[in-house]
Design an enzyme around this catalytic site. Structure first.
Site, PDB file in Angstrom:
ATOM      1  N   GLY A   1       2.636   2.185  11.303  1.00  0.00           N
ATOM      2  CA  GLY A   1       3.397   3.086  10.881  1.00  0.00           C
ATOM      3  C   GLY A   1       4.013   3.337  11.955  1.00  0.00           C
TER       4      GLY A   1
ATOM      5  N   GLU B   1      -5.208  -5.406  10.966  1.00  0.00           N
ATOM      6  CA  GLU B   1      -4.152  -3.909  11.153  1.00  0.00           C
ATOM      7  C   GLU B   1      -4.196  -3.023  12.471  1.00  0.00           C
ATOM      8  OE1 GLU B   1      -2.251  -2.870   7.449  1.00  0.00           O
ATOM      9  OE2 GLU B   1      -4.108  -1.575   7.392  1.00  0.00           O
TER      10      GLU B   1
ATOM     11  N   ASN C   1       0.669  -1.185  -0.053  1.00  0.00           N
ATOM     12  CA  ASN C   1       0.188   0.126   0.476  1.00  0.00           C
ATOM     13  C   ASN C   1       1.058   1.182  -0.197  1.00  0.00           C
ATOM     14  OD1 ASN C   1      -1.661   2.027   0.661  1.00  0.00           O
ATOM     15  ND2 ASN C   1      -2.452   1.224   2.956  1.00  0.00           N
TER      16      ASN C   1
ATOM     17  N   GLU D   1      -6.763   4.610   8.008  1.00  0.00           N
ATOM     18  CA  GLU D   1      -6.404   6.747   7.729  1.00  0.00           C
ATOM     19  C   GLU D   1      -7.101   6.873   7.179  1.00  0.00           C
ATOM     20  OE1 GLU D   1      -2.766   5.538   5.792  1.00  0.00           O
ATOM     21  OE2 GLU D   1      -1.849   4.945   7.426  1.00  0.00           O
TER      22      GLU D   1
ATOM     23  N   LYS E   1      -0.165   4.497  -0.297  1.00  0.00           N
ATOM     24  CA  LYS E   1      -0.641   5.526   0.391  1.00  0.00           C
ATOM     25  C   LYS E   1      -0.707   6.304  -0.422  1.00  0.00           C
ATOM     26  CE  LYS E   1       0.036   2.923   4.890  1.00  0.00           C
ATOM     27  NZ  LYS E   1      -0.435   3.699   6.071  1.00  0.00           N
TER      28      LYS E   1
HETATM   29  P1  PGA Z   1       2.605   0.420   7.451  1.00  0.00           P
HETATM   30  O1  PGA Z   1       1.575   0.452   7.246  1.00  0.00           O
HETATM   31  O2  PGA Z   1       3.749  -1.183   6.532  1.00  0.00           O
HETATM   32  O3  PGA Z   1       3.775   1.612   7.215  1.00  0.00           O
HETATM   33  O4  PGA Z   1       2.343  -0.049   9.320  1.00  0.00           O
HETATM   34  C1  PGA Z   1       0.644  -0.467   6.879  1.00  0.00           C
HETATM   35  C2  PGA Z   1      -0.919  -0.650   6.694  1.00  0.00           C
HETATM   36  O5  PGA Z   1      -0.966   1.004   7.062  1.00  0.00           O
HETATM   37  O6  PGA Z   1      -1.722  -0.755   5.191  1.00  0.00           O
END
Ligand code: PGA
Length: 255
Positions: A177, A171, A10, A100, A12
């Site tokens: 993050g 998640e 992802n 998010e 983002k």
């Molecule tokens: P991350 O994000 O691997 O940067 O923690 C995962 C996500 O939001 O799908």
């Protein structure tokens, strides 16, 4: 149980159009000899980059996914993108209800439910439904309730045809993050709760044949081995560590 594992990157909003196209070329090159019948790898760029990234990935085994979708296929919905448009752009997966979006765009249970429903109504698009608890929920022992509620709100009443697939991405919001990954036994525990919640709605046979439960939250090439050795681990949703072709390749190799 579905045999192969899925690894979803992802991106983002961390790559603009130019960066997405450059990265897509690198990914296509890096993955050109990555043929593994037991693994499926998906890249989710932003909407504007989707079509062009899809064209670049076409000659590789990498698949294309979108980061969001609207719940109608056509109409007066300024700024929104329909499931059919995503399919036409080359996407075969779409992320729904990412934390998010729940936080910044105020996506609620009803919107998420409608999005999953709309995606199941078209042919050729698989929803990746994101769920997960906040840190306070975990600390106050509300996690099981939160996960159950999120599953029920998103999926209750949906008609899932025999051949429809759904991916549930667990998640934990606090792990995204943050660099903090869950202990493996916590991931296992949560995935059991999720499977049980799905089985309560659709029955055990469907859990095995139509659903995949995957994990996301600070996954990288260092911690992937432990996570992927877990019983019932069917894949990963990767944010930060999917931005770089080398790092993402290592994850896909090691899972
Ligand atoms: P991350 O994000 O691997 O940067 O923690 C995962 C996500 O939001 O799908």
């Amino acid at each position: 149980m579905l045999q192969n594992k899925i690894i979803i990157g992802n991106w983002k909003m961390k790559k603009d159009l130019n960066e997405s196209l450059v990265a897509a070329e690198k990914f296509a090159l890096k993955f050109q000899d990555f043929h593994d019948d037991d693994k499926e790898v998906v890249i989710c760029p932003n909407f504007v980059s989707l079509f062009e990234v899809g064209k670049i990935l076409k000659n590789s085994d990498l698949k294309l996914g979108a980061q969001d979708v609207f719940w109608e296929n056509s109409g007066s919905y300024t700024g929104e993108i329909s499931p059919t448009t995503l399919i036409q752009a080359g996407a075969s997966y779409v992320i729904i209800g990412h934390s998010e979006r729940r936080k910044h765009l105020l996506e609620d249970y009803n919107m998420i439910h409608q999005k999953v429903k709309a995606v199941l109504e078209v042919e050729g698009l698989i929803p990746i439904l994101c769920i997960g608890e906040e840190n306070e929920d975990r600390k106050s022992d509300r996690r099981d309730f939160i996960l159950l509620n999120q599953i029920q709100q998103a999926l209750n009443g949906l008609n899932i045809g025999e051949y429809k697939k759904i991916i549930i991405a667990y998640e934990p919001v606090w792990a995204i993050g943050s660099g903090t990954v869950l202990e493996a036994d916590e991931v296992l525990y949560a995935s059991k709760i999720i499977r049980k919640a799905i089985a309560d709605i659709f029955g055990q046979k469907m859990v095995e044949e139509n659903f995949r439960v995957i994990y996301g939250g600070s996954v990288n090439s260092q911690n992937v081995k432990e996570l992927s050795s877990l019983e019932n681990m069917e894949g990963l949703l990767v944010g930060g560590a999917s931005l770089d072709a080398e790092e993402f390749f290592k994850i896909c190799e090691r899972i």
